[in-house]
Enzyme design. Sequence first.
Site, PDB file in Angstrom:
ATOM      1  N   SER A 143      -3.991   4.972  -3.846  1.00 23.83           N
ATOM      2  CA  SER A 143      -4.189   4.122  -2.677  1.00 23.83           C
ATOM      3  C   SER A 143      -4.627   2.735  -3.144  1.00 23.83           C
ATOM      4  O   SER A 143      -5.691   2.580  -3.752  1.00 23.83           O
ATOM      5  CB  SER A 143      -5.261   4.728  -1.767  1.00 23.83           C
ATOM      6  OG  SER A 143      -5.743   3.722  -0.909  1.00 23.83           O
ATOM      7  N   HIS A 191       0.426   4.401  -2.094  1.00 29.51           N
ATOM      8  CA  HIS A 191      -0.150   4.608  -0.760  1.00 29.51           C
ATOM      9  C   HIS A 191      -0.767   3.295  -0.269  1.00 29.51           C
ATOM     10  O   HIS A 191      -1.599   2.687  -0.950  1.00 29.51           O
ATOM     11  CB  HIS A 191      -1.215   5.704  -0.835  1.00 29.51           C
ATOM     12  CG  HIS A 191      -1.814   6.079   0.483  1.00 29.51           C
ATOM     13  ND1 HIS A 191      -1.235   7.003   1.346  1.00 29.51           N
ATOM     14  CD2 HIS A 191      -2.951   5.665   1.103  1.00 29.51           C
ATOM     15  CE1 HIS A 191      -1.995   7.137   2.414  1.00 29.51           C
ATOM     16  NE2 HIS A 191      -3.045   6.329   2.305  1.00 29.51           N
ATOM     17  N   ASP A 247      -2.749   1.380   2.780  1.00 29.48           N
ATOM     18  CA  ASP A 247      -3.592   1.575   3.963  1.00 29.48           C
ATOM     19  C   ASP A 247      -3.593   0.322   4.826  1.00 29.48           C
ATOM     20  O   ASP A 247      -4.070  -0.732   4.402  1.00 29.48           O
ATOM     21  CB  ASP A 247      -5.025   1.899   3.537  1.00 29.48           C
ATOM     22  CG  ASP A 247      -5.121   3.279   2.921  1.00 29.48           C
ATOM     23  OD1 ASP A 247      -4.677   4.237   3.573  1.00 29.48           O
ATOM     24  OD2 ASP A 247      -5.616   3.397   1.789  1.00 29.48           O
ATOM     25  N   MET A 254      -4.998  -1.381   8.180  1.00 28.58           N
ATOM     26  CA  MET A 254      -6.116  -1.232   9.140  1.00 28.58           C
ATOM     27  C   MET A 254      -6.227  -2.479  10.013  1.00 28.58           C
ATOM     28  O   MET A 254      -6.059  -3.599   9.521  1.00 28.58           O
ATOM     29  CB  MET A 254      -7.431  -1.041   8.379  1.00 28.58           C
ATOM     30  CG  MET A 254      -7.390   0.107   7.388  1.00 28.58           C
ATOM     31  SD  MET A 254      -8.994   0.363   6.641  1.00 28.58           S
ATOM     32  CE  MET A 254      -8.575   1.614   5.407  1.00 28.58           C
ATOM     33  N   HIS A 302       0.322   4.104   5.492  1.00 32.04           N
ATOM     34  CA  HIS A 302      -0.612   4.830   6.363  1.00 32.04           C
ATOM     35  C   HIS A 302      -1.155   3.848   7.394  1.00 32.04           C
ATOM     36  O   HIS A 302      -1.992   3.006   7.074  1.00 32.04           O
ATOM     37  CB  HIS A 302      -1.720   5.396   5.444  1.00 32.04           C
ATOM     38  CG  HIS A 302      -2.784   6.143   6.176  1.00 32.04           C
ATOM     39  ND1 HIS A 302      -3.956   6.537   5.554  1.00 32.04           N
ATOM     40  CD2 HIS A 302      -2.871   6.584   7.461  1.00 32.04           C
ATOM     41  CE1 HIS A 302      -4.718   7.181   6.435  1.00 32.04           C
ATOM     42  NE2 HIS A 302      -4.092   7.216   7.584  1.00 32.04           N
ATOM     43  N   MET A 354      -3.371   2.762  10.203  1.00 31.53           N
ATOM     44  CA  MET A 354      -4.606   3.049  10.945  1.00 31.53           C
ATOM     45  C   MET A 354      -4.785   1.910  11.936  1.00 31.53           C
ATOM     46  O   MET A 354      -5.687   1.072  11.823  1.00 31.53           O
ATOM     47  CB  MET A 354      -5.797   3.146   9.963  1.00 31.53           C
ATOM     48  CG  MET A 354      -5.756   4.443   9.167  1.00 31.53           C
ATOM     49  SD  MET A 354      -6.736   4.363   7.664  1.00 31.53           S
ATOM     50  CE  MET A 354      -5.540   3.648   6.552  1.00 31.53           C
ATOM     51  N   MET A 372      -6.746  13.898   7.021  1.00 29.42           N
ATOM     52  CA  MET A 372      -7.818  13.030   6.511  1.00 29.42           C
ATOM     53  C   MET A 372      -9.001  13.906   6.104  1.00 29.42           C
ATOM     54  O   MET A 372      -9.483  14.722   6.891  1.00 29.42           O
ATOM     55  CB  MET A 372      -8.290  12.056   7.591  1.00 29.42           C
ATOM     56  CG  MET A 372      -7.333  10.933   7.943  1.00 29.42           C
ATOM     57  SD  MET A 372      -6.774   9.926   6.576  1.00 29.42           S
ATOM     58  CE  MET A 372      -8.308   9.256   5.933  1.00 29.42           C
ATOM     59  N   GLY A 415     -10.999   4.342   7.090  1.00 31.42           N
ATOM     60  CA  GLY A 415     -11.570   2.989   7.162  1.00 31.42           C
ATOM     61  C   GLY A 415     -11.972   2.436   5.809  1.00 31.42           C
ATOM     62  O   GLY A 415     -11.885   1.239   5.583  1.00 31.42           O
ATOM     63  N   PHE A 416     -12.402   3.303   4.911  1.00 33.17           N
ATOM     64  CA  PHE A 416     -12.924   2.815   3.634  1.00 33.17           C
ATOM     65  C   PHE A 416     -12.568   3.766   2.498  1.00 33.17           C
ATOM     66  O   PHE A 416     -12.453   4.976   2.707  1.00 33.17           O
ATOM     67  CB  PHE A 416     -14.452   2.674   3.709  1.00 33.17           C
ATOM     68  CG  PHE A 416     -14.888   1.790   4.840  1.00 33.17           C
ATOM     69  CD1 PHE A 416     -14.904   0.409   4.681  1.00 33.17           C
ATOM     70  CD2 PHE A 416     -15.227   2.330   6.071  1.00 33.17           C
ATOM     71  CE1 PHE A 416     -15.266  -0.418   5.737  1.00 33.17           C
ATOM     72  CE2 PHE A 416     -15.585   1.515   7.137  1.00 33.17           C
ATOM     73  CZ  PHE A 416     -15.605   0.127   6.965  1.00 33.17           C
ATOM     74  N   GLY A 417     -12.445   3.181   1.308  1.00 27.82           N
ATOM     75  CA  GLY A 417     -12.266   3.989   0.112  1.00 27.82           C
ATOM     76  C   GLY A 417     -13.623   4.418  -0.420  1.00 27.82           C
ATOM     77  O   GLY A 417     -14.669   3.941   0.047  1.00 27.82           O
ATOM     78  N   GLY A 418     -13.613   5.320  -1.378  1.00 27.08           N
ATOM     79  CA  GLY A 418     -14.836   5.692  -2.084  1.00 27.08           C
ATOM     80  C   GLY A 418     -15.798   6.589  -1.329  1.00 27.08           C
ATOM     81  O   GLY A 418     -16.962   6.696  -1.711  1.00 27.08           O
ATOM     82  N   ASP A 458      -5.793  12.924   2.183  1.00 29.55           N
ATOM     83  CA  ASP A 458      -6.248  11.557   1.897  1.00 29.55           C
ATOM     84  C   ASP A 458      -7.754  11.446   2.128  1.00 29.55           C
ATOM     85  O   ASP A 458      -8.242  11.713   3.224  1.00 29.55           O
ATOM     86  CB  ASP A 458      -5.493  10.607   2.850  1.00 29.55           C
ATOM     87  CG  ASP A 458      -5.787   9.138   2.597  1.00 29.55           C
ATOM     88  OD1 ASP A 458      -6.481   8.821   1.609  1.00 29.55           O
ATOM     89  OD2 ASP A 458      -5.311   8.312   3.393  1.00 29.55           O
ATOM     90  N   GLY A 459      -8.466  11.050   1.064  1.00 29.73           N
ATOM     91  CA  GLY A 459      -9.897  10.781   1.199  1.00 29.73           C
ATOM     92  C   GLY A 459     -10.754  11.626   0.270  1.00 29.73           C
ATOM     93  O   GLY A 459     -10.780  12.854   0.370  1.00 29.73           O
ATOM     94  N   GLY A 460     -11.390  10.959  -0.674  1.00 28.45           N
ATOM     95  CA  GLY A 460     -12.323  11.662  -1.561  1.00 28.45           C
ATOM     96  C   GLY A 460     -11.663  12.617  -2.542  1.00 28.45           C
ATOM     97  O   GLY A 460     -12.320  13.512  -3.077  1.00 28.45           O
ATOM     98  N   GLY A 512      -7.705   6.900  -4.212  1.00 24.21           N
ATOM     99  CA  GLY A 512      -7.936   5.472  -4.391  1.00 24.21           C
ATOM    100  C   GLY A 512      -8.948   5.212  -5.481  1.00 24.21           C
ATOM    101  O   GLY A 512      -8.609   4.912  -6.626  1.00 24.21           O
ATOM    102  N   SER A 513     -10.228   5.366  -5.145  1.00 19.68           N
ATOM    103  CA  SER A 513     -11.282   5.018  -6.109  1.00 19.68           C
ATOM    104  C   SER A 513     -11.205   5.870  -7.370  1.00 19.68           C
ATOM    105  O   SER A 513     -11.473   5.371  -8.464  1.00 19.68           O
ATOM    106  CB  SER A 513     -12.656   5.141  -5.448  1.00 19.68           C
ATOM    107  OG  SER A 513     -12.786   6.397  -4.846  1.00 19.68           O
TER     108      SER A 513
HETATM  109  C1  DX5 Z   1      -9.226   5.685   3.968  1.00 20.49           C
HETATM  110  C2  DX5 Z   1      -7.870   5.511   3.382  1.00 20.49           C
HETATM  111  C3  DX5 Z   1      -7.675   6.155   2.075  1.00 20.49           C
HETATM  112  C4  DX5 Z   1      -8.588   5.641   0.994  1.00 20.49           C
HETATM  113  C5  DX5 Z   1      -8.787   6.725  -0.013  1.00 20.49           C
HETATM  114  O1  DX5 Z   1      -9.212   5.235   5.267  1.00 20.49           O
HETATM  115  O2  DX5 Z   1      -6.892   6.051   4.248  1.00 20.49           O
HETATM  116  O3  DX5 Z   1      -6.325   6.091   1.654  1.00 20.49           O
HETATM  117  O4  DX5 Z   1      -8.081   4.500   0.359  1.00 20.49           O
HETATM  118  O5  DX5 Z   1      -9.696   6.287  -0.945  1.00 20.49           O
HETATM  119  P1  DX5 Z   1     -10.563   7.293  -1.801  1.00 20.49           P
HETATM  120  O6  DX5 Z   1      -9.599   8.120  -2.607  1.00 20.49           O
HETATM  121  O7  DX5 Z   1     -11.400   6.395  -2.629  1.00 20.49           O
HETATM  122  O8  DX5 Z   1     -11.342   8.160  -0.849  1.00 20.49           O
HETATM  123 ZN    ZN Z   2      -4.828   6.279   3.469  1.00 21.52          ZN
END
Ligand code: DX5
Ligand code: ZN
Length: 231
Positions: free
Chosen positions: A12, A37, A39, A41, A70, A72, A155, A160-163, A191-193, A213-214
């Site tokens: 991501s 990927h 994102d 927003m 993706h 959002m 999800m 909304g946020f990575g990490g 997707d997420g964590g 992502g992170s």
């Molecule tokens: C969150 C995004 C994800 C995010 C994942 O809203 O949809 O794609 O970038 O990031 P990580 O892998 O760091 O949770």
């Molecule tokens: Zn995403």
Amino acid sequence: MLDKSRVYIAPSILSADFSCLGEEIRDVERCGADLIHIDVMDGHFVPNITIGPSVIKSIRKISRLPFDVHLMIKEPEKYIDEFVDAGSDIITVHEESTIHLHRALQKIREASKIFPQERTHRVFNNVLCGISLNPHRPLCSIKEIINDIDLLLIMTVNPGFGGQEFIERMFRKVQEAGIQLKRKNTLLEVDGGVNDKNAKKLIKSGVNILVAGSFIFSSKNRRNAINSLRG
Ligand code: DX5
Ligand code: ZN
């Protein structure tokens, strides 16, 4: 097109360094990424604002990987044409982001014909359409349109946020989705964590696309990070 029997890793770019986005994308591509990927927003559907079609159009020139977009954003059906024209290969909309979810999916399919592959430089002939479910939404909320989608994105954090930290309770939903989709062509994405600790269990549950992502972008060795997610 994507093969249901395979596992794909989708970094991501939300966690990339935006001051050199092109180079970051080239780097994960060299390190073995399967999809990119992206994102999107809008500050309404989620409390963050990121990028739009014009950025996608310009990074389309530097990558031959499929773009997994993706959305959002609220009322995504209003912007589908722009995202297809920009070169998206997969477009996923959130179940609660529009009253007319089925119409949004129809728009994605129609736009594939209006904006042909040659014009948009996308990788797939037809744009795949997906639905995303937030952590609080049950699988049964899309029962009536499950056969109209190519991909289901679950999800495992609040969007909304990575990490953020993976919500452990989501395993049950992912496992249930894996069972429901086993005999269908529908791909399952998470997707997420996502990291090397939970990837194996997700793959065992039937997940085809792992977004990270992170975990990938903050790793010193991105090739190892991507490989460690393959299970
Ligand atoms: C969150 C995004 C994800 C995010 C994942 O809203 O949809 O794609 O970038 O990031 P990580 O892998 O760091 O949770
Ligand atoms: Zn995403």
